[in-house]
Design a protein around this motif. Structure first.
Motif, PDB file in Angstrom:
ATOM      1  N   GLY A   1       0.815  -1.214   0.000  1.00  0.00           N
ATOM      2  CA  GLY A   1       0.000   0.000   0.000  1.00  0.00           C
ATOM      3  C   GLY A   1       0.844   1.258   0.000  1.00  0.00           C
ATOM      4  N   ASP A   2       0.205   2.376  -0.251  1.00  0.00           N
ATOM      5  CA  ASP A   2       0.870   3.682  -0.284  1.00  0.00           C
ATOM      6  C   ASP A   2       0.459   4.459   0.964  1.00  0.00           C
ATOM      7  OD1 ASP A   2       1.921   6.164  -0.741  1.00  0.00           O
ATOM      8  OD2 ASP A   2       1.178   6.330  -2.801  1.00  0.00           O
ATOM      9  N   TYR A   3       1.261   4.340   2.023  1.00  0.00           N
ATOM     10  CA  TYR A   3       0.891   4.947   3.299  1.00  0.00           C
ATOM     11  C   TYR A   3       0.822   6.462   3.204  1.00  0.00           C
ATOM     12  CZ  TYR A   3       0.853   5.823   8.345  1.00  0.00           C
ATOM     13  OH  TYR A   3       0.510   6.248   9.606  1.00  0.00           O
ATOM     14  N   GLN A   4       1.683   7.049   2.402  1.00  0.00           N
ATOM     15  CA  GLN A   4       1.728   8.516   2.307  1.00  0.00           C
ATOM     16  C   GLN A   4       0.525   9.104   1.571  1.00  0.00           C
ATOM     17  OE1 GLN A   4       5.909   9.105   0.804  1.00  0.00           O
ATOM     18  NE2 GLN A   4       5.800  10.816   2.238  1.00  0.00           N
ATOM     19  N   ASN A   5       0.151   8.474   0.480  1.00  0.00           N
ATOM     20  CA  ASN A   5      -0.801   9.116  -0.418  1.00  0.00           C
ATOM     21  C   ASN A   5      -2.188   8.477  -0.456  1.00  0.00           C
ATOM     22  OD1 ASN A   5       1.205  10.999  -1.431  1.00  0.00           O
ATOM     23  ND2 ASN A   5       2.127   9.221  -2.453  1.00  0.00           N
ATOM     24  N   ASP A   6      -2.322   7.265   0.078  1.00  0.00           N
ATOM     25  CA  ASP A   6      -3.604   6.560   0.060  1.00  0.00           C
ATOM     26  C   ASP A   6      -4.226   6.655   1.457  1.00  0.00           C
ATOM     27  OD1 ASP A   6      -5.721   4.766   0.060  1.00  0.00           O
ATOM     28  OD2 ASP A   6      -4.684   3.271  -1.145  1.00  0.00           O
ATOM     29  N   ARG A   7      -5.195   7.564   1.606  1.00  0.00           N
ATOM     30  CA  ARG A   7      -5.762   7.814   2.938  1.00  0.00           C
ATOM     31  C   ARG A   7      -6.466   6.579   3.495  1.00  0.00           C
ATOM     32  NH1 ARG A   7     -10.314   9.325   5.577  1.00  0.00           N
ATOM     33  NH2 ARG A   7     -10.030  10.740   7.364  1.00  0.00           N
ATOM     34  N   ALA A   8      -7.196   5.854   2.658  1.00  0.00           N
ATOM     35  CA  ALA A   8      -7.919   4.674   3.135  1.00  0.00           C
ATOM     36  C   ALA A   8      -6.942   3.616   3.647  1.00  0.00           C
ATOM     37  CB  ALA A   8      -8.784   4.098   2.010  1.00  0.00           C
ATOM     38  N   PHE A   9      -5.851   3.420   2.907  1.00  0.00           N
ATOM     39  CA  PHE A   9      -4.838   2.461   3.355  1.00  0.00           C
ATOM     40  C   PHE A   9      -4.201   2.921   4.655  1.00  0.00           C
ATOM     41  CE2 PHE A   9      -0.376   1.143   3.582  1.00  0.00           C
ATOM     42  CZ  PHE A   9      -0.521  -0.241   3.561  1.00  0.00           C
ATOM     43  N   ARG A  10      -3.921   4.221   4.752  1.00  0.00           N
ATOM     44  CA  ARG A  10      -3.302   4.758   5.974  1.00  0.00           C
ATOM     45  C   ARG A  10      -4.211   4.532   7.183  1.00  0.00           C
ATOM     46  NH1 ARG A  10      -2.065   9.221   4.009  1.00  0.00           N
ATOM     47  NH2 ARG A  10      -3.780  10.533   4.736  1.00  0.00           N
ATOM     48  N   VAL A  11      -5.498   4.730   7.010  1.00  0.00           N
ATOM     49  CA  VAL A  11      -6.444   4.502   8.112  1.00  0.00           C
ATOM     50  C   VAL A  11      -6.446   3.030   8.511  1.00  0.00           C
ATOM     51  CG1 VAL A  11      -8.881   4.492   8.735  1.00  0.00           C
ATOM     52  CG2 VAL A  11      -7.889   6.489   7.596  1.00  0.00           C
ATOM     53  N   ARG A  12      -6.464   2.116   7.532  1.00  0.00           N
ATOM     54  CA  ARG A  12      -6.446   0.677   7.839  1.00  0.00           C
ATOM     55  C   ARG A  12      -5.179   0.295   8.577  1.00  0.00           C
ATOM     56  NH1 ARG A  12      -7.878   0.077   2.484  1.00  0.00           N
ATOM     57  NH2 ARG A  12      -5.895  -0.959   1.992  1.00  0.00           N
TER      58      ARG A  12
ATOM     59  N   GLN B   1      -3.238   2.259  10.428  1.00  0.00           N
ATOM     60  CA  GLN B   1      -3.264   2.817  11.779  1.00  0.00           C
ATOM     61  C   GLN B   1      -4.209   2.040  12.686  1.00  0.00           C
ATOM     62  OE1 GLN B   1      -4.233   6.889  10.908  1.00  0.00           O
ATOM     63  NE2 GLN B   1      -2.097   7.485  10.556  1.00  0.00           N
ATOM     64  N   GLN B   2      -5.314   1.570  12.143  1.00  0.00           N
ATOM     65  CA  GLN B   2      -6.234   0.762  12.945  1.00  0.00           C
ATOM     66  C   GLN B   2      -5.576  -0.544  13.374  1.00  0.00           C
ATOM     67  OE1 GLN B   2      -9.587   0.477  10.239  1.00  0.00           O
ATOM     68  NE2 GLN B   2     -10.643   2.229  11.174  1.00  0.00           N
ATOM     69  N   TRP B   3      -4.846  -1.169  12.468  1.00  0.00           N
ATOM     70  CA  TRP B   3      -4.108  -2.391  12.823  1.00  0.00           C
ATOM     71  C   TRP B   3      -3.079  -2.105  13.914  1.00  0.00           C
ATOM     72  CZ3 TRP B   3       1.239  -3.237  11.881  1.00  0.00           C
ATOM     73  CH2 TRP B   3       1.693  -4.526  12.215  1.00  0.00           C
ATOM     74  N   MET B   4      -2.343  -1.008  13.748  1.00  0.00           N
ATOM     75  CA  MET B   4      -1.310  -0.652  14.721  1.00  0.00           C
ATOM     76  C   MET B   4      -1.931  -0.319  16.076  1.00  0.00           C
ATOM     77  SD  MET B   4       2.109  -0.192  14.372  1.00  0.00           S
ATOM     78  CE  MET B   4       2.334  -1.146  15.862  1.00  0.00           C
ATOM     79  N   ASN B   5      -3.034   0.397  16.082  1.00  0.00           N
ATOM     80  CA  ASN B   5      -3.701   0.738  17.346  1.00  0.00           C
ATOM     81  C   ASN B   5      -4.228  -0.504  18.054  1.00  0.00           C
ATOM     82  OD1 ASN B   5      -3.216   3.480  16.964  1.00  0.00           O
ATOM     83  ND2 ASN B   5      -5.195   3.854  15.986  1.00  0.00           N
ATOM     84  N   GLY B   6      -4.750  -1.461  17.279  1.00  0.00           N
ATOM     85  CA  GLY B   6      -5.222  -2.703  17.877  1.00  0.00           C
ATOM     86  C   GLY B   6      -4.091  -3.489  18.515  1.00  0.00           C
ATOM     87  N   LEU B   7      -2.955  -3.532  17.826  1.00  0.00           N
ATOM     88  CA  LEU B   7      -1.789  -4.211  18.390  1.00  0.00           C
ATOM     89  C   LEU B   7      -1.350  -3.527  19.679  1.00  0.00           C
ATOM     90  CD1 LEU B   7       1.224  -5.490  16.310  1.00  0.00           C
ATOM     91  CD2 LEU B   7       1.612  -4.299  18.458  1.00  0.00           C
ATOM     92  N   TRP B   8      -1.436  -2.212  19.694  1.00  0.00           N
ATOM     93  CA  TRP B   8      -0.985  -1.451  20.874  1.00  0.00           C
ATOM     94  C   TRP B   8      -1.948  -1.615  22.057  1.00  0.00           C
ATOM     95  CZ3 TRP B   8       3.616  -1.266  19.652  1.00  0.00           C
ATOM     96  CH2 TRP B   8       4.539  -0.480  20.312  1.00  0.00           C
ATOM     97  N   GLU B   9      -3.233  -1.799  21.766  1.00  0.00           N
ATOM     98  CA  GLU B   9      -4.186  -2.095  22.837  1.00  0.00           C
ATOM     99  C   GLU B   9      -3.843  -3.426  23.502  1.00  0.00           C
ATOM    100  OE1 GLU B   9      -8.076  -1.990  21.191  1.00  0.00           O
ATOM    101  OE2 GLU B   9      -8.038   0.172  20.779  1.00  0.00           O
TER     102      GLU B   9
END
Length: 302
Positions: A259-270, A272-280
């Motif tokens: 994915g394109d983390y910089q330019n693809d907002r939908a991918f960036r949100v997905r 970040q959600q994965w990362m936040n879940g791991l951090w929980e």
């Protein structure tokens, strides 16, 4: 007695560094002069062996002169020739020493993304450079707002480092919070976690994008200190009685590759959600470790 112990350990580590850095830099210079990439790669095991020997001597000194106990709950199968992305919480410089003690020679040499200023640390800065540790600018948001091209420099540095890492066994360490935890930083962030700062997903996304299938697993490392966050002086002075660690092997999330983390907002949100879940999950693991551990630990003396 604590001051005497601190002085003795510091002297042993300093002497150990002097003894190992000389040969390390000599091999690094030879590597730079070799005419082909194949020959240069052939020198990598020697460089790694010298670094692992330095870590082993430091760990031995700490084991002899302190009573620190490291309890490790290991939910992973470690391979010395693997390709790992290691995600860890960060509370103290002690984290690095503990991780080196636990993982040295069990996984490939850990490479950290370092602040560019650390290149100037006497002897160690050159050693990190010789071992291909990537140095990053760590620019502030204000600096990037004034000069947007600065953001691209760290991305490019990450890609260059990962291209080198594809050719050798490696453990890429990412302290995802970006800085050491303190109550003041936690309060400023308004972080939703009890024991952690907010994760910064961008660096993880860039490594996964650059390495892709070159990685075979994520090592999720959680560290807790029942006696409170220690300083390096606390460890060297024998004032850290116990460290608790949980290590979990996770698969590389295939849906987050390419994915394109910089330019693809939908991918960036997905992402970040994965990362936040791991951090929980990690925040809950810290809570369990502080309450008395998790799983059956391997008891190791630091």
């Amino acid at each position: 007695m604590s001051l005497l112990r601190l002085s003795l350990i510091f002297l042993l580590i300093a002497l150990n560094t002097v003894v190992h850095v000389g040969p390390l830099l000599a091999v690094a210079l030879l590597k730079a002069l070799l005419p082909s990439a194949r020959l240069r790669r052939a020198s990598d095991p020697l460089l790694t062996g010298i670094a692992e020997s330095w870590i082993s001597v430091n760990s031995w000194a700490l084991g002899q002169l302190t009573a620190t106990r490291i309890d490790v709950a290991m939910d992973a199968r470690l391979h010395a020739d693997g390709h790992y992305l290691m995600l860890a919480n960060h509370q103290s410089w002690v984290d690095i020493i503990v991780m080196q003690k636990v993982f040295n020679r069990r996984i490939p040499l850990m490479r950290f993304f370092l602040k560019r200023q650390l290149f100037w640390v006497p002897l160690l800065g050159l050693a990190w450079w010789a071992l291909d540790f990537p140095f990053m600018g760590r620019y502030t948001k204000k600096q990037i707002a004034r000069r947007p091209e600065l953001a691209g420099r760290d991305i490019e540095a990450t890609r260059r480092a990962c291209e080198k890492f594809r050719a050798i066994p490696v453990s890429i360490v990412n302290f995802v919070e970006g800085t050491r935890f303190t109550p003041a930083k936690h309060a400023r962030q308004g972080a939703p976690y009890r024991h952690l700062l907010r994760p910064k997903a961008g660096g993880v996304a860039f490594v996964l994008d650059a390495m892709g299938s070159g990685l075979h697993a994520i090592l999720d490392v959680t560290i807790a200190y029942p006696g409170g966050r220690p300083s390096l002086a606390d460890l060297l002075g024998g004032r850290v009685r116990e460290v608790r660690m949980h290590v979990r092997e996770r698969p590389i999330p295939q849906e987050l590759l390419g994915g394109d983390y910089q330019n693809d907002r939908a991918f960036r949100v997905r992402f970040q959600q994965w990362m936040n879940g791991l951090w929980e999950e990690k925040d809950a693991m810290v809570e369990r470790l502080l309450a008395g551990g998790d799983g059956t630990p391997e008891a190791t003396r630091a």
